[in-house]
Design an enzyme around this catalytic site. Sequence first.
Site, short mmCIF file in Angstrom:
data_model
loop_
_atom_site.label_atom_id
_atom_site.label_comp_id
_atom_site.label_asym_id
_atom_site.label_seq_id
_atom_site.Cartn_x
_atom_site.Cartn_y
_atom_site.Cartn_z
N HIS A 102 -24.47 -64.66 -18.29
CA HIS A 102 -25.26 -64.94 -17.08
C HIS A 102 -26.42 -63.96 -17.00
O HIS A 102 -26.47 -62.97 -17.74
CB HIS A 102 -24.38 -64.79 -15.83
CG HIS A 102 -23.93 -63.37 -15.62
ND1 HIS A 102 -22.94 -62.77 -16.38
CD2 HIS A 102 -24.35 -62.42 -14.75
CE1 HIS A 102 -22.77 -61.52 -16.00
NE2 HIS A 102 -23.63 -61.28 -15.01
N ASP A 104 -28.04 -61.71 -13.81
CA ASP A 104 -27.55 -61.36 -12.47
C ASP A 104 -28.29 -62.07 -11.34
O ASP A 104 -29.52 -62.15 -11.33
CB ASP A 104 -27.65 -59.85 -12.25
CG ASP A 104 -26.59 -59.11 -13.06
OD1 ASP A 104 -25.53 -59.69 -13.34
OD2 ASP A 104 -26.86 -57.95 -13.43
N ARG A 270 -23.39 -50.50 -10.13
CA ARG A 270 -24.57 -51.33 -10.43
C ARG A 270 -25.50 -51.43 -9.23
O ARG A 270 -25.04 -51.64 -8.12
CB ARG A 270 -24.11 -52.73 -10.84
CG ARG A 270 -25.24 -53.56 -11.45
CD ARG A 270 -24.76 -54.96 -11.78
NE ARG A 270 -24.87 -55.83 -10.62
CZ ARG A 270 -24.39 -57.08 -10.57
NH1 ARG A 270 -23.78 -57.60 -11.60
NH2 ARG A 270 -24.52 -57.80 -9.48
#
Length: 279
Positions: A102, A104, A270
């Site tokens: 993916h 993000d 993150r």
Amino acid sequence: MELRALTPFMGMEVRGIDLRQPVGDADFALIRHALNTHSVLLFRDQALAEADHVSFSRRFGPLLTHVLTQFLKEAHPEIYVLSNVVDAGKAIGNHKEGWNWHSDLSYKAEPCLGSLLYAIETPPEGADTLFASMHAAWDALDEDAQQRIRHMKAVHSYAAYYGKAFADRNPLSDEQKAKTPDVAHPLVRTHPETGRLSLYVGEDVVKEIEGLSAGESETLLAELNGHAIDPAFTHRHVWQPGDLIIWDNRSTMHRATPYDDVKYRRVMHRTTVAGDRPF
Ligand code: SIN
């Protein structure tokens, strides 16, 4: 500061810089340019406090906060924790986040420009992150395939991703669903700073291609997702505590890989930088 290529097609290691210290404008301009042109930047041996991580991330633009608010750091809600650690009966982070290919927050109308993932605790084996260059994937398609998909749009869906990735958990709340409606994005996107094209796909998060039958859409998505992660365009990062990686979500996909989550702890922080609507 010294920059060294990680692969011929993507990635640079940035050496000789301590990100606890303010980064001067000239060095930051080099970092920003390297991100735009090489898509993934690795900084090793950092010793960042949460505030350092947030302030370096802010140099790239305003930061977003994740919809799963239970995994945000209380003092720094810009930090989303990815972890298998359970403390006093409470998961400190989202476990098994991003274990499929993916880019993000692609389910947002304005997906994030980039993500900065900082390794705090890492297992001695497994839990690597794979990156794939979507510029290289686009460039490697033949002209007929490029023409065929050039103006197609695909529907990105957080609900679809969540339902597949976290089927064993409580479903999204109505409020979380309202914050993450499905969105259509071009299958081929233009990097807003360099003008280069890239393939913009994803596994569980991309639900369908607009204007195709369900069968055609499924076949084409499987074909494109398979092409996008050809080993010729991918790079494996083996984490060490103190590594910080920033990746450009406009030109890459990535996925985390499994590890022995009974034996080992993994704690990653993150941040995500706001981006533009893909075009
Ligand atoms: C992510 O998708 O941002 C997570 C990557 C990782 O945990 O390695």
